[in-house]
Design a protein around this motif. Sequence first.
Motif: not given
Length: 486
Positions: A446-474
């Motif tokens: 049910g993930l029609a809209v996704r906001d993807y981020y390229r992130v790196e942790d303290g050990d240098g490992r890199r990940f591709w994460l996304f937040r599902a859906g549009l932002y809604r307060p609360g």
Amino acid sequence: MPPESRARPFALLRTERQRRMVVAVNRAAAALGIAPGHTLSDARALEPALEVAEATPGADSALLGRIADWARRYSPWTTADEPDGVVIDITGCAHLFGGEPALAADLTGRLRAAGFTARAAIADTPAAAWGLVRFGSPEERREERLDGLPLAALRLPAEMVEGLHALGLRRIGDLHAMPRAGLAARFGGKLLQRYDQAFGRLDEPISPRRPVPGHRERLTFAEPIATPESIAGALRHLLGRLCKGLEAAGQGARRLRLDAHRTDQRVEEEPQGLVLGTSRPTRDLAALARLFAPLLERIEPGPGLETLVLSATETGPLSAIQTEIDGEGTDGQGIDGGLAELVDRLALRLGERAVLRLVPRESWLPERCVAPHPPLEGLPPPKPWPAAHQRPLRLLTPPEPVEAIAPLPDDPPLHFVWRGVRHRVSRAEGPERIECEWWRPEGSLGLAVRDYYRVEDGDGRRFWLFRAGLYRPGENPRWFLHGFLG
């Protein structure tokens, strides 16, 4: 039935209209006058010690089908003829067994050795063979001998046979002088159909139980072979003959099957079979022999192999010009030829579905932007890979949920927990918004809209994460890990 009990009267029964009826008997029971159609009480009146068992038509039909498949050793055109026969079209095959009488003798001998009561008749039409084998004497084989057979040998219904008897017609030969129009008017078209089929005036094609390959080669040995060297040599000989036939037809093999018949193979057993698939049509004898080599180790010759049958069960067009250009020589082993053989070797080792080529597909969704395709042929028109954004080489299927803490509404996560391990984010890029195509329903998550981020942790490992859906307060957003960046 055990061999020692065959001399005892025996019958198979089935229930018809709440009566126990005899449907089959052995010779000992038939000699006492017991016959199909008798009730059990009538049969027991003739022989109180009659042994009986329940008829199993389904099992009989399955066994008959296995016998028809076994008979493919004589011809690929075989089919079961319910309830008790097998039809084999031996056109062009008899000479491989020393002629028609030798073929029939070999067939019935093998069946009898396996415990079956068997008769064989050879005729120019299936209808004539049917009548001769059931109503003729062993020496009667040809249509000229049909005249003396009873009318039932034409496969006519019992009531039609009785009607013909009422007119004084008892033998097939009695029909020759009768007017066809009168017979058709009185008995319908079925009588003339069966009559014409028996004498070849009306075609009656045989539908084989299994597809008949267009290219098939057979090799029968005077003495059984058992050594790996002799088996490989015989296969190479068959490949040479098969490739010549393919060349004459402008074809190449896509799938080959080798059937190995052992001398001790039982009638109801399948021959040992090896199947070889190729990534594109080929008739390169040397390459095919190399591909078959590791497969030959699976054959267990036992006391010896008496017959090998090689079939091209799937072919494709392949011209002589293609062979020269692709192979850069008569051996078909240039750059493209070598790649094709490499793909075929990998497919043999890993399985055909494990060797694929990924091609671009028009979709922004990461899990849909590539599609598997056969590695060497039938490629769709080339499409460029999306180059605007970096994509991970490895995706998780499906994306895995993570627990993330992030400032809202569009900042990357500060840290996230995946599979019980906390990762603190030291660097991040994004967001990149990806939306499902408007003509498609939302994905399985049910993930029609996704906001993807390229992130790196303290050990240098890199990940591709996304937040599902549009932002809604609360509302607490859902976060997913979708892949790993190089």
